[in-house]
Design an enzyme around this catalytic site. Structure first.
Site, PDB file in Angstrom:
ATOM      1  CD  GLU A 415      -2.620  -1.071   2.342  1.00 10.97           C
ATOM      2  OE1 GLU A 415      -2.706  -0.884   2.834  1.00 10.97           O
ATOM      3  OE2 GLU A 415      -3.995  -1.542   1.854  1.00 10.97           O
ATOM      4  CE1 TYR A 471      -8.555  -3.535   3.205  1.00 14.68           C
ATOM      5  CE2 TYR A 471      -9.814  -4.506   4.538  1.00 14.68           C
ATOM      6  CZ  TYR A 471      -8.871  -4.212   3.886  1.00 14.68           C
ATOM      7  OH  TYR A 471      -8.348  -5.251   4.337  1.00 14.68           O
TER       8      TYR A 471
HETATM    9  C1  LIG Z   1      -7.370   0.712   3.874  1.00 11.10           C
HETATM   10  C2  LIG Z   1      -5.894  -0.047   4.327  1.00 11.10           C
HETATM   11  C3  LIG Z   1      -6.630  -1.484   5.157  1.00 11.10           C
HETATM   12  C4  LIG Z   1      -5.392  -1.562   5.593  1.00 11.10           C
HETATM   13  N1  LIG Z   1      -4.155  -2.397   4.595  1.00 11.10           N
HETATM   14  C5  LIG Z   1      -2.595  -2.697   5.016  1.00 11.10           C
HETATM   15  C6  LIG Z   1      -2.841  -4.155   6.523  1.00 11.10           C
HETATM   16  O1  LIG Z   1      -1.969  -3.887   7.091  1.00 11.10           O
HETATM   17  C7  LIG Z   1      -4.448  -3.454   7.985  1.00 11.10           C
HETATM   18  O2  LIG Z   1      -4.906  -4.380   9.038  1.00 11.10           O
HETATM   19  C8  LIG Z   1      -5.744  -3.325   6.982  1.00 11.10           C
HETATM   20  C9  LIG Z   1      -6.851  -2.638   7.579  1.00 11.10           C
HETATM   21  O3  LIG Z   1      -6.634  -1.563   7.964  1.00 11.10           O
HETATM   22  O4  LIG Z   1      -7.786  -3.301   8.331  1.00 11.10           O
END
Ligand SMILES: CCC[C@@H]1NC[C@@H](O)[C@H](O)[C@H]1C(=O)O
Length: 600
Positions: A415, A471
């Site tokens: 990300e 998401y």
């Molecule tokens: C929208 C980004 C989501 C995020 N993505 C990276 C993970 O390490 C997090 O745990 C996950 C979350 O927030 O659940």
């Protein structure tokens, strides 16, 4: 010796002793340890288990949240029988940085808390005597280090970790420490890359030795111990007739034995298990041994109650049992390389791994979510220093994991902010500098976050296949609005479909925080029913596009994060609780996965 990452072993030429157990431990709250010569002995230590994160053992918040310098020490007897060999200390993971001292002599430092490093202590060792092993460690987060974050100083003068990532900054000697000894002239590294012919396979090998003298011979044995091929020289081809291939969830391994000899005397021997298989991306297919594979699995964490981020064989055994029960065949080592034992589990069980470095939090939006700046991360003045560490850790990850048949691909970032053109130079250099690292030339990728879509990402040209973290239904268009979330997701995928891009897409994250035991009919967010509804929505979408070649919901299990008004003692998106018990969604997804032919 310091760049050697071979898995430690004991045989007639080599010595390996785990130094796990209780070490002396002390916080250096005033950062005075150096000036006060803690390098010789800690003034007032407590006992601390190794491997373990120190955080969750304590009952006071200052200790659990401690950010700064802390020290470990252990007295180790080194037998005189090892005299004449190279003596090393191999640290599986010291999070995030460490300096090693032996008998008061500084040996080396290391940056990066999720990969092993070796300290050559030969010059400092006292044989047939106790030796004082001391580590000065530090767990502060910085924007020019991996994983990215800040270290705040509170008004009371105490430091506080400010991660730009969503997992707790567990720190300490999180993996095993080994005392090892090897001959002066020894096997430093090897590579083994397979190609397939009709009913045969060729394993092209290379062997690196610490000295040029001595001859190298290589033997390959099957699971019954039968010799199936032999080779001579530091490089060559082992041709295997009627090979038993390593396949997804149908793994066969061979034992490669390398011998170093001088005047017919055995100097060194190194053995490892390898798998004969090929990996390729062809159009929108992921191929293993030329057959399409559909990934079913999870994003995970090395995370458990009590020992934090420490590698725990018991937890790993349970996690693999759960993944097999689910009908999974893969996982991503989100968001850092895991302990070597995990890859050996996957080699044996026929699981595919997307191996990821801790290049996480490279996104100021995440920081602004935690009070950071609102700018592109790659505009920061920290990127030059960050890049050096980033490339170093990718290099070590590939160096350590390159011979595992289970490793399918390398995820170079999680990300990152690619919605600004300023990311492009960093990515251009990164994908160019990492291309030749892997002798098996596995695909390289990174995860595209919610804000890095088909329309908004400037870095779609780099990955060999795509990992999408999406998401809808949780971070936006949630609850009763989930139908709009599905429409938006389909609209983006329609753009991928209509484009000239013909590469696989794997959904590497999607999910809903779910409080176990919370039930509601009809559903509400946080209920177990809603987690199923969200997965059903994504599965309807996955089944609509043939270029979607994998589904890895977030996460296998609940895990610890920083405190926050969106976290209920951690992230609850697990299909299983943190103590590895199923939520209702696990039963739903298991039925879907067990009905799917893994090669469809
Ligand atoms: C929208 C980004 C989501 C995020 N993505 C990276 C993970 O390490 C997090 O745990 C996950 C979350 O927030 O659940």
């Amino acid at each position: 010796m310091e760049k050697e990452l071979l898995y430690p072993l004991t045989n007639q030429c080599r010595f390996d002793q785990k130094l796990d157990g209780l070490w002396d431990f002390e916080f250096d709250r005033e950062s005075q340890g150096g000036a006060q010569h803690w390098t010789q002995q800690l003034p007032d230590p407590i006992k601390m288990p190794v491997p373990a994160s120190f955080n969750d053992f304590f009952t006071d918040k200052d200790s659990r949240e401690f950010t700064g310098d802390f020290w470990y020490a252990k007295r180790v007897f080194i037998p005189g029988s090892l005299r004449g060999q190279l003596i090393g200390l191999r640290f599986g993971a010291a999070t995030h940085r460490a300096t090693v001292y032996v008998n008061g002599q500084e040996i080396r430092s290391h940056e990066g808390g999720f990969l092993p490093f070796l300290a050559d202590i030969t010059s400092a060792v006292k044989f047939d005597a106790e030796n004082e092993i001391v580590l000065k460690m530090n767990n502060e987060l910085h924007r020019d280090a991996l994983p990215a974050g800040d270290t705040a100083v509170l008004k009371n003068g105490k430091k506080m970790a400010k991660p730009f990532f969503d997992f707790y900054n567990y720190s300490g000697l999180n993996r095993s420490v080994h005392l090892i000894a090897t001959p002066q002239n020894h096997v430093v590294d090897y590579t083994a890359v397979s190609t397939l012919q009709d009913d045969a396979a060729t394993v092209h090998y290379t062997v690196t030795t610490s000295q040029a003298a001595a001859s190298v011979s290589v033997t390959l044995r099957d699971e019954k111990g039968q010799v199936v091929a032999t080779g001579n020289g530091r490089t060559g081809d082992l041709v295997v007739q009627h090979p038993l291939l390593w396949n997804v969830r149908d793994a066969h391994l061979y034992t490669l034995t390398i011998q170093l000899k001088a005047n017919d005397q055995l100097i060194d021997e190194y053995s490892d298990e390898i798998g004969i298989r090929t990996i390729a991306i062809a159009g929108h297919q992921i191929l293993v041994n030329g057959q399409p594979v559909y990934l079913k699995g999870f994003g995970r964490h090395e995370d458990s109650i009590y020992a934090g981020r420490a590698f725990d064989l018991n937890v790993e055994m349970r996690d693999f049992e759960l993944m097999k029960w689910m009908g999974a065949n893969s996982f991503r080592t989100s968001h850092y390389p895991y302990d070597e034992e995990v890859y050996r589990f996957a080699d044996r069980e026929g699981f595919l791994i997307i191996d990821e470095v801790p290049a996480v939090g490279f996104k100021m939006a995440a920081a602004s979510f935690l009070g950071g700046l609102d700018q592109s991360f790659f505009d920061g003045d920290w990127t030059e220093e960050l890049y050096k560490k980033h490339l170093d850790q990718i290099t070590d990850m590939v160096h350590r994991d390159k011979n595992h048949p289970s490793v399918l691909a390398w995820s170079l970032l999680n990300e990152p902010d690619t919605s600004s053109e300023s990311a492009v130079p960093y990515f251009e250099k990164l994908f160019a500098d990492t291309k030749a690292l892997d002798p098996d030339q596995r695909p390289r990728t990174f995860t595209l976050n919610e804000d890095d879509t088909f329309d908004t990402s400037y870095c779609k040209q780099f990955p060999d296949f795509y990992l999408l973290n999406r998401y809808p239904g949780w971070y936006h268009k949630w609850g009763y609005e989930i139908s709009d979330g599905e429409a938006g997701l389909r609209a983006e995928l329609d753009k991928w479909a209509a484009s000239d891009i013909d590469k696989p897409i794997v959904f590497s994250e999607y999910g809903a925080d779910t409080q176990p035991g919370l039930h509601k009919l009809p559903s509400v967010m946080w209920s177990e029913e809603y987690q199923i509804e969200l997965l059903q929505m994504f599965n309807r979408v996955f089944d609509s596009y043939d270029f979607i070649r994998g589904e890895q919901p977030w996460n296998l299990a609940d895990f610890q994060t920083v405190e926050g008004n969106m976290r209920v003692n951690g992230n609850k998106k697990g299909l299983f609780t943190r103590d590895r018990q199923p939520k209702a969604a696990a039963f739903y997804l298991r039925k879907r996965w067990l009905d799917i032919d893994p090669n469809f």
